[in-house]
Design a protein around this motif. Structure first.
Motif, short mmCIF file in Angstrom:
data_model
loop_
_atom_site.label_atom_id
_atom_site.label_comp_id
_atom_site.label_asym_id
_atom_site.label_seq_id
_atom_site.Cartn_x
_atom_site.Cartn_y
_atom_site.Cartn_z
N ARG A 69 0.78 -1.24 0.00
CA ARG A 69 0.00 0.00 0.00
C ARG A 69 0.81 1.29 0.00
NH1 ARG A 69 -3.29 -2.94 -2.04
NH2 ARG A 69 -5.07 -3.76 -0.95
N TRP A 70 2.11 1.23 -0.27
CA TRP A 70 2.90 2.45 -0.40
C TRP A 70 2.70 3.03 -1.78
CZ3 TRP A 70 5.27 5.27 3.22
CH2 TRP A 70 5.43 4.68 4.46
N LEU A 71 2.74 4.34 -1.88
CA LEU A 71 2.50 5.05 -3.12
C LEU A 71 3.73 5.83 -3.55
CD1 LEU A 71 -0.90 6.67 -2.06
CD2 LEU A 71 -0.60 4.56 -3.38
N LEU A 72 3.96 5.90 -4.84
CA LEU A 72 4.99 6.74 -5.44
C LEU A 72 4.36 7.33 -6.69
CD1 LEU A 72 8.00 7.62 -5.46
CD2 LEU A 72 8.43 5.62 -6.90
N GLY A 73 4.34 8.66 -6.79
CA GLY A 73 3.64 9.22 -7.92
C GLY A 73 3.99 10.65 -8.26
N GLY A 74 3.30 11.13 -9.25
CA GLY A 74 3.45 12.51 -9.67
C GLY A 74 2.19 12.98 -10.36
N ALA A 75 1.98 14.28 -10.32
CA ALA A 75 0.79 14.86 -10.94
C ALA A 75 1.13 16.21 -11.55
CB ALA A 75 -0.33 15.03 -9.91
N PHE A 76 0.49 16.50 -12.64
CA PHE A 76 0.53 17.82 -13.25
C PHE A 76 -0.83 18.44 -13.02
CE2 PHE A 76 3.73 15.44 -15.61
CZ PHE A 76 4.81 16.31 -15.48
N PHE A 77 -0.85 19.72 -12.66
CA PHE A 77 -2.12 20.38 -12.39
C PHE A 77 -2.04 21.87 -12.69
CE2 PHE A 77 0.32 20.57 -8.50
CZ PHE A 77 0.00 21.77 -7.89
N SER A 78 -3.20 22.44 -12.88
CA SER A 78 -3.28 23.90 -12.98
C SER A 78 -3.63 24.36 -11.57
CB SER A 78 -4.37 24.32 -13.96
OG SER A 78 -5.63 23.87 -13.53
N ASN A 79 -2.82 25.24 -11.00
CA ASN A 79 -3.09 25.65 -9.62
C ASN A 79 -4.24 26.64 -9.55
OD1 ASN A 79 -2.05 28.32 -9.95
ND2 ASN A 79 0.00 27.69 -9.32
N SER A 80 -4.56 27.08 -8.38
CA SER A 80 -5.71 27.96 -8.15
C SER A 80 -5.64 29.27 -8.91
CB SER A 80 -5.84 28.27 -6.66
OG SER A 80 -6.02 27.09 -5.93
N PHE A 81 -4.47 29.60 -9.44
CA PHE A 81 -4.29 30.86 -10.15
C PHE A 81 -3.97 30.65 -11.62
CE2 PHE A 81 -3.31 31.19 -5.69
CZ PHE A 81 -4.27 32.12 -5.30
N GLY A 82 -4.27 29.44 -12.11
CA GLY A 82 -4.12 29.12 -13.53
C GLY A 82 -2.70 28.84 -13.96
N GLN A 83 -1.77 28.66 -13.02
CA GLN A 83 -0.38 28.40 -13.38
C GLN A 83 -0.12 26.90 -13.51
OE1 GLN A 83 1.37 30.38 -9.94
NE2 GLN A 83 2.05 32.06 -11.26
N PRO A 84 0.64 26.48 -14.52
CA PRO A 84 1.00 25.07 -14.61
C PRO A 84 1.86 24.69 -13.40
CG PRO A 84 1.90 26.33 -16.46
CD PRO A 84 1.20 27.28 -15.58
N SER A 85 1.54 23.54 -12.80
CA SER A 85 2.21 23.12 -11.57
C SER A 85 2.40 21.61 -11.59
CB SER A 85 1.38 23.52 -10.35
OG SER A 85 1.17 24.91 -10.31
N ALA A 86 3.23 21.12 -10.66
CA ALA A 86 3.50 19.69 -10.55
C ALA A 86 3.72 19.31 -9.10
CB ALA A 86 4.73 19.32 -11.38
N TYR A 87 3.49 18.02 -8.80
CA TYR A 87 3.65 17.48 -7.45
C TYR A 87 4.23 16.07 -7.58
CZ TYR A 87 2.05 15.79 -2.79
OH TYR A 87 1.96 15.26 -1.53
N ALA A 88 5.41 15.82 -7.01
CA ALA A 88 6.02 14.50 -6.94
C ALA A 88 5.97 14.05 -5.49
CB ALA A 88 7.46 14.55 -7.44
N TYR A 89 5.57 12.79 -5.25
CA TYR A 89 5.28 12.41 -3.87
C TYR A 89 5.49 10.93 -3.57
CZ TYR A 89 0.92 10.81 -6.03
OH TYR A 89 0.00 10.19 -6.82
#
Length: 167
Positions: A69-89
């Motif tokens: 059940r351990w997770l390794l991932g990443g996501a691309f998202f548009s943040n609350s102000f419309g800026q391209p963003s990313a999250y590695a976790y």
């Protein structure tokens, strides 16, 4: 005097949990164990407080969930102000919440990029757009391949996510 049903955590138990978590997360052999991939799509997020500057938030991610059940991932998202963003976790998922096998709790911690320029102060500890990130979520595994999760976005709002497990 009333007694607590849950004994207080002492410093040594907190250190033991932290040490075992660090050992698991940094073990390359453990990440080569059996696992499956999950495509995560967030079509909608809701902010607690209205701002004229807020833009719709969308996310697309890919994570690997190991059999423990351990997770390794990443996501691309548009943040609350419309800026391209990313999250590695990295994170963990715990199934069987409230005695229901299909209900789960999930957490992740990692590094986020985004929130630059005049929005740099919108997330804590931001250095040139890079900041620590963390999510907690409550979800429902609807079938073998589909799940639905609601993630808390700090004190800003909620993100609704659809997960598609790729077995």
């Amino acid at each position: 005097m009333a007694q607590s049903a849950v004994p207080p955590a002492d410093d040594s138990s907190i250190k033991a949990v932290a040490a075992s978590t660090l050992e698991r997360v940094t073990s390359l052999d453990a990440w080569h164990a059996p696992a499956h991939w999950r495509l995560a799509v967030s079509p909608f997020s809701n902010h607690w407080r209205y701002s004229e500057e807020h833009q719709p938030v969308y996310a697309l991610g890919l994570e690997r969930e190991s059999d423990d059940r351990w997770l390794l991932g990443g996501a691309f998202f548009s943040n609350s102000f419309g800026q391209p963003s990313a999250y590695a976790y990295v994170g963990r998922r715990s199934d069987g919440l409230f005695g229901e096998p299909s209900v789960f709790f999930q957490w992740s911690v990692g590094l986020m990029y985004g929130y630059v320029g005049k929005y740099q102060s919108k997330v804590p500890l931001n250095v040139n757009g890079f900041s620590p990130g963390a999510l907690i979520g409550l979800g429902w595994q609807a079938s073998r391949d589909w799940s639905f999760t609601v993630h808390a976005l700090g004190d800003a709002g909620l993100m609704f996510q659809i997960g598609i497990d790729l077995h």
